[in-house]
Design an enzyme around this catalytic site. Structure first.
Site, PDB file in Angstrom:
ATOM      1  N   PRO A   1      94.348  14.901  48.779  1.00 46.42           N
ATOM      2  CA  PRO A   1      94.793  13.948  47.769  1.00 46.42           C
ATOM      3  C   PRO A   1      95.011  14.571  46.390  1.00 46.42           C
ATOM      4  CG  PRO A   1      92.473  13.637  48.296  1.00 46.42           C
ATOM      5  CD  PRO A   1      93.014  14.593  49.303  1.00 46.42           C
ATOM      6  N   ASN A   2      96.033  14.051  45.729  1.00 47.63           N
ATOM      7  CA  ASN A   2      96.384  14.468  44.367  1.00 47.63           C
ATOM      8  C   ASN A   2      96.860  15.917  44.285  1.00 47.63           C
ATOM      9  OD1 ASN A   2      95.666  11.961  42.986  1.00 47.63           O
ATOM     10  ND2 ASN A   2      93.582  12.480  43.608  1.00 47.63           N
TER      11      ASN A   2
ATOM     12  N   ARG B   1     100.154  18.252  37.586  1.00 46.67           N
ATOM     13  CA  ARG B   1      98.866  17.586  37.382  1.00 46.67           C
ATOM     14  C   ARG B   1      97.910  18.494  36.595  1.00 46.67           C
ATOM     15  NH1 ARG B   1      94.301  17.251  42.086  1.00 46.67           N
ATOM     16  NH2 ARG B   1      92.647  16.356  40.820  1.00 46.67           N
TER      17      ARG B   1
ATOM     18  N   TYR C   1      94.610  23.228  36.788  1.00 47.44           N
ATOM     19  CA  TYR C   1      95.154  23.634  38.098  1.00 47.44           C
ATOM     20  C   TYR C   1      96.341  24.591  38.017  1.00 47.44           C
ATOM     21  CZ  TYR C   1      92.100  19.881  39.638  1.00 47.44           C
ATOM     22  OH  TYR C   1      90.998  19.099  39.876  1.00 47.44           O
TER      23      TYR C   1
ATOM     24  N   ASN D   1      93.197  22.869  51.511  1.00 45.82           N
ATOM     25  CA  ASN D   1      92.592  22.433  50.258  1.00 45.82           C
ATOM     26  C   ASN D   1      92.362  20.928  50.374  1.00 45.82           C
ATOM     27  OD1 ASN D   1      91.859  21.664  47.703  1.00 45.82           O
ATOM     28  ND2 ASN D   1      93.491  22.785  46.655  1.00 45.82           N
TER      29      ASN D   1
ATOM     30  N   ALA E   1      89.634  16.330  46.440  1.00 47.76           N
ATOM     31  CA  ALA E   1      88.353  15.655  46.164  1.00 47.76           C
ATOM     32  C   ALA E   1      87.588  15.326  47.442  1.00 47.76           C
ATOM     33  CB  ALA E   1      88.601  14.390  45.349  1.00 47.76           C
TER      34      ALA E   1
ATOM     35  N   GLU F   1      89.181  27.681  53.481  1.00 47.13           N
ATOM     36  CA  GLU F   1      89.276  26.591  52.499  1.00 47.13           C
ATOM     37  C   GLU F   1      89.640  27.193  51.150  1.00 47.13           C
ATOM     38  OE1 GLU F   1      86.413  23.303  52.528  1.00 47.13           O
ATOM     39  OE2 GLU F   1      86.166  23.616  50.364  1.00 47.13           O
TER      40      GLU F   1
ATOM     41  N   HIS G   1      90.735  26.474  46.887  1.00 46.98           N
ATOM     42  CA  HIS G   1      90.798  25.574  45.729  1.00 46.98           C
ATOM     43  C   HIS G   1      91.508  26.288  44.597  1.00 46.98           C
ATOM     44  CE1 HIS G   1      88.206  22.616  47.566  1.00 46.98           C
ATOM     45  NE2 HIS G   1      87.485  23.632  48.022  1.00 46.98           N
TER      46      HIS G   1
ATOM     47  N   ARG H   1      82.669  23.747  37.363  1.00 44.55           N
ATOM     48  CA  ARG H   1      83.048  22.447  36.819  1.00 44.55           C
ATOM     49  C   ARG H   1      81.878  21.450  36.913  1.00 44.55           C
ATOM     50  NH1 ARG H   1      88.621  20.874  39.333  1.00 44.55           N
ATOM     51  NH2 ARG H   1      88.492  19.360  37.631  1.00 44.55           N
TER      52      ARG H   1
HETATM   53  C1  DQA Z   1      90.523  21.024  43.943  1.00 48.32           C
HETATM   54  C2  DQA Z   1      89.130  20.819  43.345  1.00 48.32           C
HETATM   55  C3  DQA Z   1      88.621  19.405  43.615  1.00 48.32           C
HETATM   56  O1  DQA Z   1      87.344  19.238  43.019  1.00 48.32           O
HETATM   57  C4  DQA Z   1      89.560  18.376  43.030  1.00 48.32           C
HETATM   58  O2  DQA Z   1      89.126  17.085  43.348  1.00 48.32           O
HETATM   59  C5  DQA Z   1      90.972  18.591  43.446  1.00 48.32           C
HETATM   60  C6  DQA Z   1      91.493  19.953  43.478  1.00 48.32           C
HETATM   61  C7  DQA Z   1      91.103  22.395  43.547  1.00 48.32           C
HETATM   62  O3  DQA Z   1      92.035  22.817  44.213  1.00 48.32           O
HETATM   63  O4  DQA Z   1      90.662  23.004  42.574  1.00 48.32           O
HETATM   64  O5  DQA Z   1      91.718  17.647  43.681  1.00 48.32           O
HETATM   65  O6  DQA Z   1      90.416  20.988  45.365  1.00 48.32           O
END
Ligand code: DQA
Length: 153
Positions: free
Chosen positions: A14-15, A22, A27, A81, A84, A105, A107, A114
């Site tokens: 998500p997102n 974003r 990011y 990835n 959240a 995995e 990120h 964080r």
């Molecule tokens: C993320 C880190 C997560 O905590 C966050 O909710 C994201 C992006 C990252 O790629 O840094 O949506 O996965």
């Protein structure tokens, strides 16, 4: 000698459909298209080892459905990835456990630097490892690590 190509699925949760737009301070300014550009311009050797597919979804069920399809299709590796869901989704963690496809995995941000809640991880227990904090480069490093692992099975 012909090189072995591995079928690899990259999954974003998500997102992560608007990476580059974003919150670029956290990011980065580069989007997923940059992964393809880097592979084509700077990492041809890696690109030639991959049959790459890409999937992004904002919902937990959609991600699990796609992971199950990857299992049915006998996909050889994943770079994921979970966004959240990393910190909340026992369901995605359970799926990654049973489908048992080698995965890295990744990120974009360094989740450990964080908020406290981002240090909690429900998805990586069955991963080969986690790469975090390198922006879009985390995906390239994840692919490198995955191919290295598959080559050495
Ligand atoms: C993320 C880190 C997560 O905590 C966050 O909710 C994201 C992006 C990252 O790629 O840094 O949506 O996965």
């Amino acid at each position: 000698m012909p090189v072995t190509r591995f079928s690899v699925l990259m999954v974003n949760g998500p997102n992560l459909g608007y990476i580059g737009r974003r919150d670029p301070g956290t990011y980065g300014f580069r989007g997923m298209d940059a992964v393809q550009t880097i592979l084509e311009k700077d990492r041809q050797g890696l690109r030639d080892r991959l049959e790459l597919s890409y999937f992004q979804a904002n919902g937990e069920g959609g991600i699990i459905d796609r992971l199950e399809k990857a299992w049915r299709d006998e996909v050889q590796g994943l770079v994921i990835n979970p966004g959240a869901y990393t910190h909340t989704s026992l369901a995605i963690g359970d799926c990654l456990a049973w489908i048992n496809i080698p995965h890295v995995e990744v990120h974009l941000s360094n989740v450990w630097s964080r908020e406290e809640i981002r240090r909690k991880n429900l998805t990586a227990a069955h991963s080969l490892g986690v790469i975090a904090g390198f922006g879009i480069m985390s995906y390239i490093l994840g692919l490198e690590a995955l191919v290295w692992h598959l080559d050495n099975l």
